[in-house]
Write an enzyme that holds these catalytic residues in place. Structure first.
Site, PDB file in Angstrom:
ATOM      1  N   GLN A   1       0.794  -1.229   0.000  1.00  0.00           N
ATOM      2  CA  GLN A   1       0.000   0.000   0.000  1.00  0.00           C
ATOM      3  C   GLN A   1       0.828   1.281   0.000  1.00  0.00           C
ATOM      4  OE1 GLN A   1      -2.693  -1.707   3.261  1.00  0.00           O
ATOM      5  NE2 GLN A   1      -4.128  -0.450   2.127  1.00  0.00           N
TER       6      GLN A   1
ATOM      7  N   ARG B   1       3.584   0.070  13.068  1.00  0.00           N
ATOM      8  CA  ARG B   1       3.261  -1.237  12.488  1.00  0.00           C
ATOM      9  C   ARG B   1       3.386  -1.129  10.972  1.00  0.00           C
ATOM     10  NH1 ARG B   1      -2.261  -3.960  11.046  1.00  0.00           N
ATOM     11  NH2 ARG B   1      -1.410  -5.948  10.386  1.00  0.00           N
TER      12      ARG B   1
ATOM     13  N   HIS C   1       1.017  -9.184   4.656  1.00  0.00           N
ATOM     14  CA  HIS C   1      -0.129  -8.292   4.496  1.00  0.00           C
ATOM     15  C   HIS C   1      -0.537  -8.354   3.018  1.00  0.00           C
ATOM     16  CE1 HIS C   1      -2.240  -4.661   6.499  1.00  0.00           C
ATOM     17  NE2 HIS C   1      -2.822  -4.805   5.319  1.00  0.00           N
TER      18      HIS C   1
ATOM     19  N   ASN D   1      -1.881 -10.704   8.453  1.00  0.00           N
ATOM     20  CA  ASN D   1      -2.882  -9.662   8.612  1.00  0.00           C
ATOM     21  C   ASN D   1      -4.190 -10.121   7.980  1.00  0.00           C
ATOM     22  OD1 ASN D   1      -3.740  -6.762   9.102  1.00  0.00           O
ATOM     23  ND2 ASN D   1      -4.176  -6.982   6.918  1.00  0.00           N
ATOM     24  N   GLU D   2      -5.229 -10.252   8.773  1.00  0.00           N
ATOM     25  CA  GLU D   2      -6.578 -10.503   8.276  1.00  0.00           C
ATOM     26  C   GLU D   2      -6.666 -11.658   7.280  1.00  0.00           C
ATOM     27  OE1 GLU D   2      -8.295  -6.913   6.726  1.00  0.00           O
ATOM     28  OE2 GLU D   2      -8.074  -5.839   8.607  1.00  0.00           O
TER      29      GLU D   2
ATOM     30  N   ASN E   1      -8.088  -6.029  14.152  1.00  0.00           N
ATOM     31  CA  ASN E   1      -8.389  -4.905  13.267  1.00  0.00           C
ATOM     32  C   ASN E   1      -9.890  -4.701  13.288  1.00  0.00           C
ATOM     33  OD1 ASN E   1      -5.721  -4.955  12.602  1.00  0.00           O
ATOM     34  ND2 ASN E   1      -6.015  -5.495  10.444  1.00  0.00           N
TER      35      ASN E   1
ATOM     36  N   TYR F   1     -13.261  -1.996  12.491  1.00  0.00           N
ATOM     37  CA  TYR F   1     -13.716  -0.779  11.813  1.00  0.00           C
ATOM     38  C   TYR F   1     -15.190  -0.480  12.039  1.00  0.00           C
ATOM     39  CZ  TYR F   1      -9.274  -0.611   9.301  1.00  0.00           C
ATOM     40  OH  TYR F   1      -7.950  -0.510   8.990  1.00  0.00           O
TER      41      TYR F   1
ATOM     42  N   GLU G   1      -5.333  -2.249  14.003  1.00  0.00           N
ATOM     43  CA  GLU G   1      -5.847  -1.270  13.039  1.00  0.00           C
ATOM     44  C   GLU G   1      -7.194  -0.767  13.512  1.00  0.00           C
ATOM     45  OE1 GLU G   1      -6.344  -2.410   8.907  1.00  0.00           O
ATOM     46  OE2 GLU G   1      -4.353  -3.338   8.859  1.00  0.00           O
TER      47      GLU G   1
ATOM     48  N   TRP H   1      -5.091   3.279  11.750  1.00  0.00           N
ATOM     49  CA  TRP H   1      -4.925   3.065  10.303  1.00  0.00           C
ATOM     50  C   TRP H   1      -5.479   4.287   9.607  1.00  0.00           C
ATOM     51  CZ3 TRP H   1      -2.418  -0.519   7.369  1.00  0.00           C
ATOM     52  CH2 TRP H   1      -2.591  -0.362   5.993  1.00  0.00           C
TER      53      TRP H   1
ATOM     54  N   GLU I   1      -5.582   1.931  -1.488  1.00  0.00           N
ATOM     55  CA  GLU I   1      -6.636   1.233  -0.754  1.00  0.00           C
ATOM     56  C   GLU I   1      -7.176   0.058  -1.596  1.00  0.00           C
ATOM     57  OE1 GLU I   1      -7.512   0.940   2.250  1.00  0.00           O
ATOM     58  OE2 GLU I   1      -9.413  -0.094   1.967  1.00  0.00           O
ATOM     59  N   TRP I   2      -6.276  -0.881  -1.903  1.00  0.00           N
ATOM     60  CA  TRP I   2      -6.654  -2.136  -2.569  1.00  0.00           C
ATOM     61  C   TRP I   2      -7.534  -1.910  -3.800  1.00  0.00           C
ATOM     62  CZ3 TRP I   2      -2.895  -4.867  -0.983  1.00  0.00           C
ATOM     63  CH2 TRP I   2      -2.443  -4.766   0.340  1.00  0.00           C
TER      64      TRP I   2
HETATM   65  C1  PNW Z   1      -7.938  -3.570   6.285  1.00  0.00           C
HETATM   66  N1  PNW Z   1     -13.880  -4.708   3.973  1.00  0.00           N
HETATM   67  O1  PNW Z   1      -8.594  -4.192   5.268  1.00  0.00           O
HETATM   68  C2  PNW Z   1      -6.489  -3.783   5.876  1.00  0.00           C
HETATM   69  O2  PNW Z   1      -5.702  -4.471   6.784  1.00  0.00           O
HETATM   70  C3  PNW Z   1      -5.830  -2.565   5.365  1.00  0.00           C
HETATM   71  O3  PNW Z   1      -4.794  -2.941   4.503  1.00  0.00           O
HETATM   72  C4  PNW Z   1      -6.845  -1.674   4.703  1.00  0.00           C
HETATM   73  O4  PNW Z   1      -6.264  -0.602   4.027  1.00  0.00           O
HETATM   74  C5  PNW Z   1      -7.796  -1.200   5.774  1.00  0.00           C
HETATM   75  O5  PNW Z   1      -8.384  -2.284   6.452  1.00  0.00           O
HETATM   76  C6  PNW Z   1      -8.901  -0.299   5.275  1.00  0.00           C
HETATM   77  O6  PNW Z   1      -9.724  -0.984   4.371  1.00  0.00           O
HETATM   78  C7  PNW Z   1      -9.929  -4.246   5.026  1.00  0.00           C
HETATM   79  O7  PNW Z   1     -14.202  -4.559   2.785  1.00  0.00           O
HETATM   80  C8  PNW Z   1     -10.306  -4.206   3.686  1.00  0.00           C
HETATM   81  O8  PNW Z   1     -14.723  -5.040   4.852  1.00  0.00           O
HETATM   82  C9  PNW Z   1     -11.618  -4.365   3.338  1.00  0.00           C
HETATM   83  C10 PNW Z   1     -12.552  -4.564   4.341  1.00  0.00           C
HETATM   84  C11 PNW Z   1     -12.186  -4.606   5.673  1.00  0.00           C
HETATM   85  C12 PNW Z   1     -10.865  -4.442   6.009  1.00  0.00           C
END
Ligand code: PNW
Length: 479
Positions: free
Chosen positions: A26, A83, A128, A172-173, A315, A317, A383, A427, A434-435
């Site tokens: 990233q 991190r 990651h 990671n995840e 992590n 959110y 995160e 984070w 962002e992927w």
């Molecule tokens: C995490 N979703 O990923 C990752 O660890 C990070 O690399 C990323 O940038 C960050 O959260 C913010 O997205 C996620 O779609 C990616 O639910 C997608 C999801 C959740 C977490």
């Protein structure tokens, strides 16, 4: 619920770890420099239509060249931990020990030394999501040979960097790697086998994690004195109606399919949660399959996997409402149908720049308690953060409010619920790739201008807000 909303003043336990995070693909860029091998995300982002606006991580934040600037930003904020993740193919270009890239090793040595020079302690993630393409070509995480390759890679990292790294995160995840990488195909490698492959991929990841943890435990812990663990992610699930038993069970099932899938083997008994085993087996039979789509661990494997994490990396959110759903038997077989749970988000919860992320601070407190009650391990939040869409904005009100509210819920979890939380990681330090959304969503406390070849960084107001929380170790009365 006034108790839920009331702000709690107070400070965090002494020695609480305040950190911010990034990941290699990233932020680094330099995708083909100094001997780095190609990774699955290079391939995926170079494939038309995989990423919004055709964005790639070819340059990203150019942190491969600008890491000293990044460290200076952390120093200015008073952060004591950072991190970041290591790119496997930057260290081992073809994924194996046949070819060790000294320039890649030097890059991470320089980064770690620069951090230590500035009194910032590294928390390092080994994986990651950027798999060496050579290994992806052999089936990636669906090929069990990768377990030994990952262990080799982990060991060379312990050997080369472990004298200065007290905290290691293996994966990671893994949920995202399985479900988005090999299930929905939204993420690299873009495979769409949501009913079957996702379970095999996770099976191999759990074994690879356990093996790397044992390597650290057997050969490096004594010498280096650090800790190794795994980072899991997921939304909290709140029963839509807490007085409805079916809703309460549905929320629990959702959380077991999300966290329990990995956490139950690693933290509880070496095996998957009963609810996953039962549901997936009975559906597999009903779908006319001879065996469950969920693989089994042998007795020996269970004993080997159990207890292989020194902490619970979390992590977190957002949050979902959950109820029971019964349309789950539908074909084709799918991870989404297997739990018989329906989830959604309340339209009233504030939105962010990401469609999946609504702002629900109280969900973090409940999730922390849920994790604490089931897994009894010290929790490091590895995160937590929020996105805004791609606009130039330095007074990022949404993010300032987000950090204030979410960090306060962490304080409540510690003080009011007795949860053992040892650290918090924002984070992200920087806006970054962002992927699948490319640069269209910004999570950073620093704005990065991706149109300028110099990739200048500018602090947003959230950076000073977070820095104030860190310096005061919480919320003193006068905030
Ligand atoms: C995490 N979703 O990923 C990752 O660890 C990070 O690399 C990323 O940038 C960050 O959260 C913010 O997205 C996620 O779609 C990616 O639910 C997608 C999801 C959740 C977490």
């Amino acid at each position: 619920d006034p108790e839920r909303d009331a702000f709690l003043y107070g400070t965090f336990p002494e020695g609480f770890i305040w950190s911010s995070a990034t990941s290699s693909y990233q932020i680094e860029g330099a995708w083909n420099e100094d001997g780095k091998g190609v990774c699955n995300w290079d391939t995926f982002s170079h494939t038309k239509c995989s990423i919004q606006n055709g964005d790639t991580g070819d340059v990203a934040c150019d942190s491969y060249h600008k890491y000293k600037e990044d460290v200076a930003l952390m120093k200015a904020m008073g952060l004591k931990y950072y991190r970041f993740s290591i790119s496997w193919p930057r260290v081992l270009p073809d994924g194996t020990l046949n070819n060790v890239n000294e320039a890649g090793i030097a890059y991470y040595n320089n980064l770690i030394d620069e951090l230590r020079l500035n009194d910032i302690i590294p928390m390092v993630t080994l994986f990651h999501w950027d798999t060496p393409q050579t290994l992806e070509d052999l089936g990636g995480w669906d090929n069990e040979d990768i377990i030994d390759r990952f262990n080799d890679y982990a060991e060379i990292c312990f050997k080369k960097f472990g004298d200065r790294v007290p905290l290691w995160i293996t994966f990671n995840e893994p949920w995202i790697t399985s479900v988005k990488g090999y299930g929905t195909g939204e993420f690299a490698p873009g495979i769409k086998e949501i009913g079957t492959k996702v379970y095999r991929v996770s099976h191999n990841i759990i074994k690879a994690h356990a093996k790397a943890w044992h390597t650290y435990d057997d050969k490096y812990r004594k010498l280096q004195g650090g800790k190794a663990g795994i980072t899991l992610d997921g939304d909290f699930a709140e029963p839509f109606d807490r007085s409805n038993k079916a809703h309460v069970e549905a929320a629990e099932t959702f959380l077991q399919f999300k966290f329990g899938w990995f956490a139950h083997p690693i933290f509880v008994n070496g095996d998957y949660p009963e609810i996953m085993k039962t549901k997936i087996a009975s559906k597999s039979i009903a779908q006319g399959l001879g065996t469950s789509r969920l693989p089994e661990f042998s007795q020996e494997e269970k004993a080997y996997i159990k207890g292989t994490s020194d902490f619970f990396g979390l992590n977190a959110y957002t949050t979902q409402y959950a109820t029971d759903a019964t349309e789950g038997l539908s074909h084709p077989p799918s991870y989404w149908n297997d739990p018989d749970v329906k989830t959604w988000q309340d339209e009233g919860w504030p939105k962010s720049g990401s469609s999946w992320l609504r702002v629900v601070p109280w969900g973090l407190r409940r999730l922390l308690k849920w994790v604490n009650d089931r897994y009894h391990a010290p929790i490091y939040i590895t995160e937590n953060g929020v996105s805004t869409s791609d606009v130039f904005e330095l007074d990022d009100q949404l993010r300032q409010k987000f950090y204030q509210a979410y960090v306060n819920e962490v304080l409540k979890a510690i003080k009011l619920d007795g949860v053992d939380v040892r650290g918090y990681t924002a984070w992200s330090l920087l806006d970054n790739f962002e992927w699948a959304s490319g640069y269209s969503e910004r999570f950073g406390m620093h704005y990065v201008d991706f149109n300028d070849p110099e990739r200048p960084r500018t602090a947003k107001k959230s950076a000073s807000l977070y820095s104030k929380i860190v310096k005061e170790n919480g919320f003193v009365k006068e905030l």
